[in-house]
Write an enzyme that holds these catalytic residues in place. Structure first.
Site, PDB file in Angstrom:
ATOM      1  N   GLU A 108       4.405 -29.695  29.588  1.00  0.00           N
ATOM      2  CA  GLU A 108       3.229 -30.711  28.990  1.00  0.00           C
ATOM      3  C   GLU A 108       1.749 -30.170  29.113  1.00  0.00           C
ATOM      4  O   GLU A 108       1.023 -30.616  28.147  1.00  0.00           O
ATOM      5  CB  GLU A 108       3.393 -31.965  30.305  1.00  0.00           C
ATOM      6  CG  GLU A 108       4.446 -32.561  30.012  1.00  0.00           C
ATOM      7  CD  GLU A 108       4.799 -33.479  31.418  1.00  0.00           C
ATOM      8  OE1 GLU A 108       4.151 -33.953  32.117  1.00  0.00           O
ATOM      9  OE2 GLU A 108       6.085 -33.460  31.909  1.00  0.00           O
ATOM     10  N   LYS A 122      12.727 -36.072  41.383  1.00  0.00           N
ATOM     11  CA  LYS A 122      12.162 -35.667  40.101  1.00  0.00           C
ATOM     12  C   LYS A 122      12.034 -33.927  40.106  1.00  0.00           C
ATOM     13  O   LYS A 122      11.688 -33.337  41.035  1.00  0.00           O
ATOM     14  CB  LYS A 122      10.585 -36.041  40.102  1.00  0.00           C
ATOM     15  CG  LYS A 122      10.717 -37.564  39.975  1.00  0.00           C
ATOM     16  CD  LYS A 122      10.920 -37.803  38.333  1.00  0.00           C
ATOM     17  CE  LYS A 122       9.791 -38.637  37.673  1.00  0.00           C
ATOM     18  NZ  LYS A 122       9.930 -38.549  36.302  1.00  0.00           N
ATOM     19  N   HIS A 172      13.054 -36.317  11.570  1.00  0.00           N
ATOM     20  CA  HIS A 172      12.472 -37.905  12.011  1.00  0.00           C
ATOM     21  C   HIS A 172      13.099 -37.826  13.306  1.00  0.00           C
ATOM     22  O   HIS A 172      13.283 -38.996  13.877  1.00  0.00           O
ATOM     23  CB  HIS A 172      13.202 -38.911  11.025  1.00  0.00           C
ATOM     24  CG  HIS A 172      12.818 -38.664   9.682  1.00  0.00           C
ATOM     25  ND1 HIS A 172      11.746 -39.101   8.972  1.00  0.00           N
ATOM     26  CD2 HIS A 172      13.481 -38.104   8.727  1.00  0.00           C
ATOM     27  CE1 HIS A 172      11.681 -38.761   7.835  1.00  0.00           C
ATOM     28  NE2 HIS A 172      12.760 -37.861   7.708  1.00  0.00           N
ATOM     29  N   SER A 202       7.458 -34.893  42.294  1.00  0.00           N
ATOM     30  CA  SER A 202       6.837 -36.025  42.701  1.00  0.00           C
ATOM     31  C   SER A 202       6.353 -36.327  44.137  1.00  0.00           C
ATOM     32  O   SER A 202       7.427 -36.115  44.878  1.00  0.00           O
ATOM     33  CB  SER A 202       7.296 -37.334  42.110  1.00  0.00           C
ATOM     34  OG  SER A 202       7.115 -38.586  42.536  1.00  0.00           O
TER      35      SER A 202
END
Ligand code: ARG
Length: 466
Positions: free
Chosen positions: A301, A294, A166, A288
């Site tokens: 992704e 970043k 979980h 970024s």
């Protein structure tokens, strides 16, 4: 609006509206480049078989002529391998482009090669040969990624890692267990790819348009020449099978991509600063345009999004098939893009993930610091069991302590060393019982098998172009 362009002439159609030609040809002049070598191989086998056909008043092509055709096909295949083969729009597809080239070179002999054959069985055989080769290469890339994960696990040894259910801290685990667990899931996907391979490994050639021809074709002979395991017996069945192989392969690819996507998701999570168990190399992160701090895991992704795309491709293939009547229908042409795209996405993903895994580093301190007392709760209860307490009583005693902690009340909880906890579990497949030979053996066997089959395909190709 009516096109002002003049009607076009192709080998099969004396006159065709240019817009209709463009629409029906679609992306074939590009996609079929992937089939060019296999098309030459299929034609070489067909012509050889034609030259050996018995029971005719006069041979359609002599053995000498077949040899001439095979030699020419070898040259066309070599051109294709160098990326110099061109399919023109008026060729429509690779099949007609090869026939055009042979006819330009060999005159009437070139016009004979399509005897007793249709583009329907021709494209079906091309796709299956291409697919067999591509599946084996995908499998070898899959093993490449599993090998990186196995190595990652071996290198990090038993660095403790919080095992989660979980997403909540659950029980002591290790980086090794995490990495080899993913490796095993990935290796299991070989089974699905193998099922797709077995389906593809059947010869449809000789089924012609899907109903056979009044010529004594020797279908077993082309099966043997093209190194297929079997022929598809029923000619109508052979034409029906087009698209089914593609869908089966896409199903295997979609499932594999889902497995890879879960690996990517774990890596995104474990490398985010709040966890920082893992660190991705800077070169594998993107920045970024506004936030100078970043270093984003875009590559991982995109693995997630590509998994969704391959699932979409699988759905598209089944949607395309499910309401199609028996026999050849042009819809099938569109299956080509679906499986080729699926292969392309999956193979690049396997390769990029192998690279990312190889470059990822582990921060053992961050991994150890993440162990909260709760992670040891089950182990503590089991210690009570070792001292004679029945399991359910031990469970409740520990549960009460943690419930108090959960409610913000003071509670005494035993603390255990993560390294000790990880070493204490020794049965098969747990933290102290990971046997790397299981993976190494599987990978070695798979690679050997892949290379034998790739070799057989290459030898068949070489023999046909000799
Ligand atoms: N490019 C076509 C395909 O992929 C070749 C087969 C054409 N057959 C036909 N009957 N029009 O399906």
């Amino acid at each position: 609006m009516k096109s002002k362009k003049k009607n076009a002439k192709t080998i099969t159609d004396s006159t065709i509206d240019p817009d209709v030609l463009a629409y029906t040809v679609g992306d074939d002049p590009i996609l079929d480049l992937n089939l060019a070598v296999w098309d030459c191989m299929g034609t070489a086998a067909h012509v050889t078989m034609l030259s050996e056909m018995k029971g005719l008043k006069r041979p359609i092509v002599t053995k000498g002529e077949a040899a001439t055709v095979r030699k020419e096909l070898g040259k066309i295949a070599a051109l294709a391998e160098k990326g110099k083969f061109v399919i023109r729009i008026d060729d429509q597809d690779v099949h007609m482009a090869v026939e055009r080239m042979l006819t330009e070179k060999l005159g009437d002999l070139g016009k004979k090669i399509h005897t007793g054959r249709s583009r329907n069985d021709q494209v079906a055989v091309d796709v299956r040969l291409h697919m067999k080769d591509a599946i084996l290469r995908t499998e070898s890339e899959l093993v490449g990624l599993a090998a990186q994960l196995e190595l990652f696990g071996a290198k990090t040894g038993m660095v403790p890692l919080v095992g989660r259910t979980h997403l909540q801290p659950a029980m002591p685990s290790s980086v090794e267990m995490w990495a080899t667990g993913h490796a095993e899931m990935i290796l299991d996907q070989l089974e699905n790819l193998e099922a797709a391979y077995r389906l593809a490994d059947a010869n449809p050639l000789g089924s012609a348009a899907g109903y056979g021809v009044p010529l004594p074709l020797d279908r077993r002979r082309t099966t043997e020449l093209l190194a297929f395991s079997r022929s598809i017996h029923n000619c109508f069945g052979a034409s029906m099978a087009r698209g089914e192989c593609e869908a089966a392969l896409l199903s295997a690819l979609a499932q594999l991509m889902a497995v890879l996507s879960r690996l990517a998701e774990d890596m995104i999570l474990f490398s985010m600063p709040e966890f920082a168990y893992f660190k991705l190399p800077r070169a594998y992160c993107t920045g970024s345009s506004i936030m100078p701090q970043k270093f984003n895991p875009d590559v991982l992704e995109l693995v997630r999004s590509k998994a969704a795309q391959v699932l979409g491709l699988q759905t598209a293939s089944l949607s395309l098939l499910h309401a199609m009547p028996g026999g050849y229908n042009r819809d099938l042409q569109d299956c080509k893009w679906l499986y080729m795209k699926g292969l392309d996405i999956t193979r690049t993903t396997l390769r990029i993930l192998a690279k990312v895994v190889a470059g990822t580093t582990v921060d053992p301190d961050r991994c150890r610091k993440a162990f909260t007392p709760g992670v040891f709760a089950t182990d503590v209860a089991l210690r009570k069991v070792a001292n004679g307490t029945p399991w359910r009583d031990a469970y409740h005693a520990v549960r009460d302590q943690f419930a108090a902690l959960y409610d913000g009340k003071p509670a005494e909880v035993a603390s255990i060393d993560p390294d000790e906890a990880v070493a204490a579990k020794c049965h098969e497949g747990t933290t102290g019982g990971i046997d790397h030979e299981v993976y190494r053996g599987r990978m070695e066997t798979a690679l050997k098998d892949i290379s034998t089959r790739l070799g057989a395909l290459q030898s068949a190709k070489k023999a046909l172009f000799r």
